[in-house]
Design a protein around this motif. Structure first.
Motif, PDB file in Angstrom:
ATOM      1  N   VAL A 187       0.827  -1.203   0.000  1.00 43.99           N
ATOM      2  CA  VAL A 187       0.000   0.000   0.000  1.00 43.99           C
ATOM      3  C   VAL A 187       0.863   1.255   0.000  1.00 43.99           C
ATOM      4  O   VAL A 187       0.648   2.180  -0.796  1.00 43.99           O
ATOM      5  CB  VAL A 187      -0.950  -0.011   1.216  1.00 43.99           C
ATOM      6  CG1 VAL A 187      -1.687   1.321   1.317  1.00 43.99           C
ATOM      7  CG2 VAL A 187      -1.950  -1.157   1.105  1.00 43.99           C
ATOM      8  N   VAL A 188       1.866   1.300   0.891  1.00 43.45           N
ATOM      9  CA  VAL A 188       2.715   2.489   0.988  1.00 43.45           C
ATOM     10  C   VAL A 188       3.502   2.699  -0.305  1.00 43.45           C
ATOM     11  O   VAL A 188       3.693   3.837  -0.753  1.00 43.45           O
ATOM     12  CB  VAL A 188       3.670   2.378   2.197  1.00 43.45           C
ATOM     13  CG1 VAL A 188       4.630   3.563   2.247  1.00 43.45           C
ATOM     14  CG2 VAL A 188       2.870   2.310   3.491  1.00 43.45           C
ATOM     15  N   SER A 189       3.957   1.613  -0.921  1.00 45.16           N
ATOM     16  CA  SER A 189       4.685   1.736  -2.188  1.00 45.16           C
ATOM     17  C   SER A 189       3.813   2.360  -3.267  1.00 45.16           C
ATOM     18  O   SER A 189       4.277   3.203  -4.049  1.00 45.16           O
ATOM     19  CB  SER A 189       5.182   0.359  -2.643  1.00 45.16           C
ATOM     20  OG  SER A 189       6.091  -0.185  -1.716  1.00 45.16           O
ATOM     21  N   SER A 190       2.550   1.964  -3.304  1.00 41.43           N
ATOM     22  CA  SER A 190       1.630   2.535  -4.296  1.00 41.43           C
ATOM     23  C   SER A 190       1.357   4.006  -4.006  1.00 41.43           C
ATOM     24  O   SER A 190       1.313   4.840  -4.913  1.00 41.43           O
ATOM     25  CB  SER A 190       0.313   1.752  -4.300  1.00 41.43           C
ATOM     26  OG  SER A 190       0.535   0.396  -4.633  1.00 41.43           O
ATOM     27  N   ILE A 191       1.180   4.336  -2.741  1.00 38.82           N
ATOM     28  CA  ILE A 191       0.914   5.731  -2.365  1.00 38.82           C
ATOM     29  C   ILE A 191       2.106   6.616  -2.689  1.00 38.82           C
ATOM     30  O   ILE A 191       1.951   7.762  -3.132  1.00 38.82           O
ATOM     31  CB  ILE A 191       0.574   5.805  -0.858  1.00 38.82           C
ATOM     32  CG1 ILE A 191      -0.750   5.102  -0.593  1.00 38.82           C
ATOM     33  CG2 ILE A 191       0.521   7.251  -0.375  1.00 38.82           C
ATOM     34  CD1 ILE A 191      -1.070   4.919   0.867  1.00 38.82           C
ATOM     35  N   MET A 244      10.873   6.650   4.358  1.00 33.18           N
ATOM     36  CA  MET A 244      11.390   6.144   5.625  1.00 33.18           C
ATOM     37  C   MET A 244      10.496   5.021   6.165  1.00 33.18           C
ATOM     38  O   MET A 244      10.994   4.041   6.736  1.00 33.18           O
ATOM     39  CB  MET A 244      11.486   7.284   6.647  1.00 33.18           C
ATOM     40  CG  MET A 244      12.148   6.889   7.956  1.00 33.18           C
ATOM     41  SD  MET A 244      13.842   6.264   7.726  1.00 33.18           S
ATOM     42  CE  MET A 244      14.630   7.772   7.095  1.00 33.18           C
ATOM     43  N   VAL A 245       9.177   5.174   5.964  1.00 35.37           N
ATOM     44  CA  VAL A 245       8.258   4.107   6.375  1.00 35.37           C
ATOM     45  C   VAL A 245       8.569   2.822   5.618  1.00 35.37           C
ATOM     46  O   VAL A 245       8.570   1.725   6.189  1.00 35.37           O
ATOM     47  CB  VAL A 245       6.790   4.538   6.145  1.00 35.37           C
ATOM     48  CG1 VAL A 245       5.839   3.362   6.360  1.00 35.37           C
ATOM     49  CG2 VAL A 245       6.417   5.672   7.083  1.00 35.37           C
ATOM     50  N   ILE A 246       8.853   2.954   4.301  1.00 36.82           N
ATOM     51  CA  ILE A 246       9.213   1.778   3.495  1.00 36.82           C
ATOM     52  C   ILE A 246      10.474   1.118   4.053  1.00 36.82           C
ATOM     53  O   ILE A 246      10.551  -0.119   4.177  1.00 36.82           O
ATOM     54  CB  ILE A 246       9.433   2.182   2.020  1.00 36.82           C
ATOM     55  CG1 ILE A 246       8.104   2.577   1.357  1.00 36.82           C
ATOM     56  CG2 ILE A 246      10.088   1.052   1.237  1.00 36.82           C
ATOM     57  CD1 ILE A 246       7.186   1.418   1.097  1.00 36.82           C
ATOM     58  N   THR A 300      12.923  -3.387   7.179  1.00 34.64           N
ATOM     59  CA  THR A 300      13.647  -3.877   8.356  1.00 34.64           C
ATOM     60  C   THR A 300      12.794  -4.857   9.151  1.00 34.64           C
ATOM     61  O   THR A 300      13.277  -5.905   9.608  1.00 34.64           O
ATOM     62  CB  THR A 300      14.056  -2.695   9.257  1.00 34.64           C
ATOM     63  OG1 THR A 300      14.871  -1.795   8.518  1.00 34.64           O
ATOM     64  CG2 THR A 300      14.840  -3.191  10.469  1.00 34.64           C
ATOM     65  N   LEU A 301      11.513  -4.540   9.303  1.00 32.84           N
ATOM     66  CA  LEU A 301      10.616  -5.427  10.041  1.00 32.84           C
ATOM     67  C   LEU A 301      10.427  -6.755   9.315  1.00 32.84           C
ATOM     68  O   LEU A 301      10.318  -7.809   9.958  1.00 32.84           O
ATOM     69  CB  LEU A 301       9.259  -4.745  10.244  1.00 32.84           C
ATOM     70  CG  LEU A 301       9.258  -3.489  11.124  1.00 32.84           C
ATOM     71  CD1 LEU A 301       7.831  -2.962  11.291  1.00 32.84           C
ATOM     72  CD2 LEU A 301       9.874  -3.765  12.482  1.00 32.84           C
ATOM     73  N   ILE A 302      10.393  -6.711   7.998  1.00 32.47           N
ATOM     74  CA  ILE A 302      10.274  -7.961   7.226  1.00 32.47           C
ATOM     75  C   ILE A 302      11.471  -8.858   7.490  1.00 32.47           C
ATOM     76  O   ILE A 302      11.340 -10.088   7.650  1.00 32.47           O
ATOM     77  CB  ILE A 302      10.133  -7.650   5.720  1.00 32.47           C
ATOM     78  CG1 ILE A 302       8.777  -6.985   5.442  1.00 32.47           C
ATOM     79  CG2 ILE A 302      10.269  -8.918   4.884  1.00 32.47           C
ATOM     80  CD1 ILE A 302       8.591  -6.530   4.013  1.00 32.47           C
TER      81      ILE A 302
END
Length: 321
Positions: A203-207, A223-225, A230-232
């Motif tokens: 979703v964030v990548s699309s946004i 930065m969210v990406i 990192t979480l992945i």
């Protein structure tokens, strides 16, 4: 899935440079639409949704549409509107679908659960420093950032639980099926976390590729990406640790089973010679040399003990037990 049955609508707007909140949709007719930044819908009635759709000229998706997994349904962009659907995890690791609609700098969020921590935390941030959230786009990004922070906390909790389980397996004298069930439960939690994080990544990548997003917010989305990536990696590490613990558990079970089999084998071998001797003297032949011997019984018992003792001595010398 348990849901908060309390219907609630919250409308955040600025008036004289002060942030205010209203809980009645009629405020839309009293305040200029340009002053609104966020309209949060929590399990409202279809009538309320229809009234809001007509007033804002938007379309609020049904729950079945929000839960669709196809990317074409999870992210929709038109000339002046963005629609993004994402899953937010509850403390029970259940997924709660949330729909976001961005139009005319107003964020409309649609959900069926009022216990989402990221929403409550974002409201606190919003009132603590309203100037940092002049539009719905800023609030939307803040919601994503807060949700990723909570995802990180949940991953840390699972990691701590895995570490604790590993220590218990190290010091435990016995292992049982409860350990394997706990490993399975943790694997499911990590799986839910990973699915939830990957969903946000898409979703964030699309946004981030949308032209409707203000340029100033794109570095924060980038930065969210990075945080999501990192979480992945952390969830992958969690899966690897759980696989290792599962292999360790099965290895310990095999060791315990081998010890039991070894004990039964030794006992069987030790008692085989005495059994053979007892079988020989239990034959009902008429002419047996020791049949009428006065000390025949003691001789047979002594021979059995001697053979058993020699067998035990041989096993001990070979370090078989």
């Amino acid at each position: 899935m348990q849901k908060n049955q309390q219907q609630q609508i919250r409308l955040f707007y600025f008036e004289n440079n002060r942030l205010k909140i209203a809980k009645d949709i009629s405020i839309l007719k009293e305040v200029s639409l340009n002053n609104f930044v966020w309209i949060d819908l929590n399990q409202v009635t279809p009538e309320t949704e229809a009234e809001l759709e007509q007033f804002l000229k938007i379309y609020i998706q049904e729950e079945e549409e929000i839960e669709e997994i196809e990317m074409s349904s999870r992210f929709i962009e038109t000339e002046d509107t963005l629609v993004a659907n994402a899953h937010f995890l509850l403390d029970s690791y259940e997924k709660e679908p949330v729909s976001f609609i961005l139009k005319n700098k107003i964020l409309v969020s649609v959900r069926d659960n009022g216990n989402l921590k990221s929403f409550n935390e974002t409201v606190k941030k919003l009132f603590a420093n309203p100037r940092n959230y002049p539009t719905g786009y800023h609030i939307f990004v803040a919601l994503l950032e807060t949700r990723v922070e909570y995802d990180a906390d949940m991953i840390e909790d699972v990691t701590s639980a895995i570490t604790q389980l590993s220590k218990q397996m190290t010091v435990a004298e016995k292992v049982d099926e409860d350990v394997l069930l706990e490993i399975k439960n943790m694997q499911e939690r990590v799986m839910h976390l990973r699915e939830n994080i990957i969903d946000k990544h898409r979703v964030v990548s699309s946004i981030l590729r949308s032209d409707l997003i203000p340029t100033e917010l794109k570095p924060r989305l980038s930065m969210v990406i990075k945080d999501i990536n990192t979480l992945i990696e952390h969830t992958k590490f969690g899966f690897d640790r759980l696989d290792y613990l599962q292999d360790t558990f099965l290895g310990l079970v095999n060791i315990e089973q081998n010890k039991i089999i070894k004990i039964f084998t030794l006992v069987s071998v030790i008692f085989t010679p005495p059994t053979l001797i007892a079988s020989l003297y239990g034959m009902n032949f008429k002419y047996m040399p020791e049949l009428n011997w006065e000390h025949g019984y003691l001789f047979a018992i002594g021979l059995m003990l001697l053979v058993s003792g020699l067998t035990l001595f041989y096993f001990k010398r070979r370090n078989w037990f």
